[in-house]
Design an enzyme around this catalytic site. Sequence first.
Site, mmCIF file in Angstrom:
data_model
loop_
_atom_site.group_PDB
_atom_site.id
_atom_site.type_symbol
_atom_site.label_atom_id
_atom_site.label_comp_id
_atom_site.label_asym_id
_atom_site.label_seq_id
_atom_site.Cartn_x
_atom_site.Cartn_y
_atom_site.Cartn_z
ATOM 1 C CD GLU A 4 40.577 50.875 50.114
ATOM 2 O OE1 GLU A 4 41.579 50.124 49.633
ATOM 3 O OE2 GLU A 4 39.432 50.653 50.494
ATOM 4 C CD GLU A 32 42.607 42.191 42.739
ATOM 5 O OE1 GLU A 32 41.789 43.163 43.251
ATOM 6 O OE2 GLU A 32 42.496 40.986 43.418
ATOM 7 C CG HIS A 74 41.954 48.984 44.853
ATOM 8 N ND1 HIS A 74 42.005 47.550 44.421
ATOM 9 C CD2 HIS A 74 40.312 49.249 45.412
ATOM 10 C CE1 HIS A 74 40.782 47.033 44.784
ATOM 11 N NE2 HIS A 74 39.926 47.963 45.007
HETATM 12 O O1 MCF Z 1 37.975 48.110 47.348
HETATM 13 C C1 MCF Z 1 38.070 47.289 48.460
HETATM 14 C C2 MCF Z 1 39.051 47.731 49.530
HETATM 15 N N1 MCF Z 1 40.219 47.809 49.127
HETATM 16 C C3 MCF Z 1 40.910 46.547 48.595
HETATM 17 N N2 MCF Z 1 40.453 45.458 48.360
HETATM 18 C C4 MCF Z 1 39.212 45.056 48.127
HETATM 19 C C5 MCF Z 1 37.841 45.931 48.452
HETATM 20 N N3 MCF Z 1 36.915 45.051 48.104
HETATM 21 C C6 MCF Z 1 37.494 43.910 47.821
HETATM 22 N N4 MCF Z 1 38.755 43.819 47.890
HETATM 23 C C7 MCF Z 1 39.513 42.655 47.320
HETATM 24 C C8 MCF Z 1 40.597 42.878 46.245
HETATM 25 O O2 MCF Z 1 40.274 42.774 45.032
HETATM 26 O O3 MCF Z 1 40.150 42.170 48.655
HETATM 27 C C9 MCF Z 1 41.262 41.470 48.393
HETATM 28 C C10 MCF Z 1 41.717 41.794 46.907
HETATM 29 O O4 MCF Z 1 41.372 40.657 45.972
HETATM 30 C C11 MCF Z 1 42.373 42.227 49.268
HETATM 31 S S1 MCF Z 1 43.850 41.411 49.403
HETATM 32 C C12 MCF Z 1 44.984 42.422 49.959
HETATM 33 FE FE FE Z 2 37.488 47.830 45.449
#
Ligand code: MCF
Ligand code: FE
Length: 423
Positions: free
Chosen positions: A221, A153, A218
């Site tokens: 969302e 990522e 993503h």
């Molecule tokens: O998909 C879900 C919700 N949307 C975005 N990010 C995350 C989700 N679950 C874990 N994440 C992680 C993402 O990969 O949370 C961090 C990232 O490293 C969000 S930082 C804005």
């Molecule tokens: Fe996710």
Amino acid sequence: MKHSSQNIRIFGAKEVFVCDEDFQILQNGGIAFEEGKDTILCVDTFENLCVQFPDAKTHFSPQGILLPALINPHIHFEFGGHIARFNYGDFGAWLDSLMEHRDSILGDLKDIIQEGINEQILCGVGSVGAISSYGDDKEILAQSPLRVVYFNEAIGSNPASVDFLYQNFLQRFEDSRKLKSSTFIPAIALHSPYSLHSIMAKHLIALATKECAPLSAHFLESHYEREWLETSSGYFRGFFQRLASLKDPTSFYTPLSFLEMLSPLSDKSPILLTHCLHTSLKELAQIAQLNATIVMCPRSNRLLSNRYFDIKSSLTHHIPVAIGTDGKSSNFNVNLLDELRFALFAYPQMDLLELAKMLILGVTSRAAKALGLQNGTLQTGKNVDFALFDFPESLNQSPLSFILHAKKPQILYVNAKCVYGSR
Ligand code: MCF
Ligand code: FE
């Protein structure tokens, strides 16, 4: 034609879900392959296979369902170490709670990741699209029995730290390339349009195009994300002012310009767009043109964004939809069968049996296409990744009953190796 080889295995069941586009079901069907060789030799009735391979070792499940090993195309293994520490019901509240607990969430990663892997295998999942934020899950995933598309990522919107974060990404990507194998495929994730600087995004898209690497993001969302991308205001404005100490933060893209940036990839490598809860018709048309797959994560979407993906709109635009669990920071477990059961109840306006078929394709053939894998369908030439589920009685309306009642596979094969059960 008869083959004589003692290394041939045949697995058969009352019903075989081929998981092709027509949802063909073979009655008393089976598959044949050579032990340890990762290519399906033949799919036919169990009887015909036994004639064709008379020396084969056979197994038949008279009330069972044989289908491709399931595929969870979107999961975060690193975010598995919590029970109930997040705020749900509003995306902004969730993100604030995630940022607050970010360090403690990570906890003892080895055990947490192993637990996530076991949870996949125990529900019949053979392949995953793993979103890795830190790179701490790569060795354990590469050594696991799962087939893994490993999404390194990239994240970072503050111009002052973009260089450092890009170098950090390149290091993780390079490390993952050293582990590359037929069951560990390095790939790239752009976290999202709100969290990634456009300079970094352009480099990453060029890299994915050059390497033909799958790319995941993503996308839309939350309504806050749409508001930010369109007007540079709302929740994310405050978020960037607080976190990045930026006085006047502005979005790098509109939703459409972000999608347009991905076009060099459309005929080169698979594109996965996860969530897509707030897409316009124009954006859906662009997603279709990109030849991308939408990944919906219904339980995560309920908890974080109070909304489900609009399946009808994807049908109108002929966009394939796959289903994933997301990570435990936005779900109460990462059991893909539970996700399907939940999805079945989230769309009461759809025909139940047709929805059941669509959901099963969303965790088999469509998820395979999304990740660029050669599995997800039981056909000659595909990988030997399959699951056999046994039931105490034969199933009426089998795709629907499968989702309602399947708990644990009796046998799970990945890469022509038995990874669960023994036969
Ligand atoms: O998909 C879900 C919700 N949307 C975005 N990010 C995350 C989700 N679950 C874990 N994440 C992680 C993402 O990969 O949370 C961090 C990232 O490293 C969000 S930082 C804005
Ligand atoms: Fe996710």
